[in-house]
Design a protein around this motif. Structure first.
Motif, mmCIF file in Angstrom:
data_model
loop_
_atom_site.group_PDB
_atom_site.id
_atom_site.type_symbol
_atom_site.label_atom_id
_atom_site.label_comp_id
_atom_site.label_asym_id
_atom_site.label_seq_id
_atom_site.Cartn_x
_atom_site.Cartn_y
_atom_site.Cartn_z
ATOM 1 N N GLU A 193 16.988 24.505 -17.335
ATOM 2 C CA GLU A 193 15.922 24.804 -16.373
ATOM 3 C C GLU A 193 14.962 25.889 -16.858
ATOM 4 O O GLU A 193 14.050 26.269 -16.123
ATOM 5 N N LEU A 194 15.168 26.395 -18.079
ATOM 6 C CA LEU A 194 14.242 27.390 -18.614
ATOM 7 C C LEU A 194 12.829 26.810 -18.625
ATOM 8 O O LEU A 194 12.583 25.771 -19.238
ATOM 9 N N LEU A 229 12.989 23.507 -20.754
ATOM 10 C CA LEU A 229 13.616 23.330 -22.053
ATOM 11 C C LEU A 229 14.414 22.032 -22.074
ATOM 12 O O LEU A 229 14.371 21.281 -23.054
ATOM 13 N N GLY A 230 15.125 21.751 -20.986
ATOM 14 C CA GLY A 230 15.894 20.511 -20.927
ATOM 15 C C GLY A 230 15.007 19.285 -21.013
ATOM 16 O O GLY A 230 15.341 18.298 -21.684
ATOM 17 N N GLY A 231 13.858 19.323 -20.348
ATOM 18 C CA GLY A 231 12.935 18.202 -20.401
ATOM 19 C C GLY A 231 12.376 17.991 -21.786
ATOM 20 O O GLY A 231 12.255 16.846 -22.265
ATOM 21 N N TRP A 277 11.599 37.756 -20.692
ATOM 22 C CA TRP A 277 10.628 36.807 -21.247
ATOM 23 C C TRP A 277 10.826 35.403 -20.694
ATOM 24 O O TRP A 277 10.205 34.456 -21.162
ATOM 25 N N ARG A 278 11.659 35.264 -19.685
ATOM 26 C CA ARG A 278 12.006 33.931 -19.195
ATOM 27 C C ARG A 278 10.790 33.159 -18.671
ATOM 28 O O ARG A 278 10.760 31.941 -18.693
ATOM 29 N N GLY A 279 9.783 33.873 -18.206
ATOM 30 C CA GLY A 279 8.612 33.203 -17.672
ATOM 31 C C GLY A 279 7.496 32.980 -18.672
ATOM 32 O O GLY A 279 6.395 32.560 -18.285
#
Length: 336
Positions: A193-194, A229-231, A277-279
């Motif tokens: 979900e990142l 990231l998963g996509g 930095w997640r966003g």
């Protein structure tokens, strides 16, 4: 339209120049040529922007430009260019970066995020001050051209053919060449979900050229369609036609094993573990899309980035991703 591209031999500048030529414009590129040659159909002027007279060949009394595109990261280069070109150019497009923002923890963000302080010097010595240097460059552009004659495009992760960093090409390449052999297991971060997105260099270039034609002004996050990231990993796997296992490992475990984030040696590209930095990949780009930015399916970007990786493999060492030996070792530790 008479267009001056300051650059034009590296990935984005070259794509901008090629797109402008394809649209029938008169294009001049000023560059040292260190990154390669300028595309066919342009006038290529060799110049070193680190020199005080580095722009002399394109700033004479007879030089009048409908638009200028600049991609520099060096404040001194940009300040000299703005002083020399402001009287000669009607419109200025500056390619900046999402690294200018001081906060990267928010999700679904836009251009209102506060900026870092500008770099005080003329030269960015290393990438640790990349964001600050680009903030200083933006300020120089707006001081010279104002908000009505300048467009600032804060680019997100740029991918596709020509991506020498390998970030957009590594995942489809890895799924096509698993470390354990055809259809072997591939290691991925367990963080689907990142928020993350990629903008194809050709889509960004096409939008920038259209903006020069329309003299679009303003500040825009020029990013790909919001994704995860998963996509992106799933899209890369689809492009490669991989049918083997996908082995997910926790971010904490990967960090313990010395796996790097984002890019570089022994990394898992596009993955960001640092919560601050997640966003970074979460900017929506809604304003740019309202101003005409269109993007192709990310599968097309991955397919062409992978082809670029395959073509350069023999002569240009891969600059990011896990080596086969490292990935096999990690998979063995996970029992896969």
């Amino acid at each position: 339209m008479r267009l001056l591209v300051l650059g034009g031999t590296a990935m984005l500048g070259r794509a901008v120049a090629a797109e402008a030529v394809a649209r029938g414009h008169d294009v001049t590129c000023l560059a040292r040529g260190v990154s390669g040659d300028a595309p066919d159909g342009v006038r290529w002027v060799r110049g070193d922007r680190d020199l005080a007279d580095g722009l002399a060949a394109v700033t004479g009394p007879e030089d009048q430009w409908d638009a200028v595109v600049d991609v520099s990261r060096q404040p001194g280069q940009v300040r000299r260019a703005m002083a020399a070109l402001e009287p000669l150019a009607r419109h200025l497009v500056f390619v900046s970066t999402g690294n200018v923002y001081a906060v990267h923890a928010g999700l679904a963000t836009d251009e209102s995020v506060p900026l870092l302080p500008p770099l005080e010097g003329e030269v960015m010595e290393d990438m640790s001050t990349y964001g600050e240097a680009k903030v200083a460059c933006e300020a120089a552009v707006l001081e010279a051209f104002g908000t009505d004659r300048a467009l600032i495009a804060r680019a997100g992760l740029i991918g596709g053919p020509g991506d020498a960093s390998g970030r957009s090409g590594w995942w489809p390449w890895r799924f096509a060449h698993p470390a354990g052999g055809p259809d072997g297991p591939v290691l991925v971060p367990d963080d689907p979900e990142l928020p993350m997105s990629i903008i194809d260099v050709r889509d960004l270039a096409a939008w920038l050229v259209r903006c020069t034609e329309a003299r679009t002004a303003g500040v825009f996050d020029a990013v790909g369609q919001p994704d995860t990231l998963g996509g992106l990993i799933s899209a890369a796997r689809e492009v490669a036609g991989h049918d083997g296992p996908v082995v997910a490992a926790s971010p904490a475990w990967l960090l313990e094993q010395g796996v790097q984030e984002w890019m570089g040696e022994d990394s898992l590209p596009l993955w960001i573990a640092d919560p601050e930095w997640r966003g970074f990949g979460a900017h929506t780009g809604a304003a740019a899309r309202a101003a005409g930015l269109t993007t192709r399916p990310v599968t097309e970007t991955f397919r062409d980035a992978a082809a670029y990786e395959e073509a350069r493999e023999a002569t240009d060492p891969r600059r990011c991703g896990l080596t086969d030996d490292t990935e096999r070792r990690l998979l063995d530790l996970l029992g896969s």
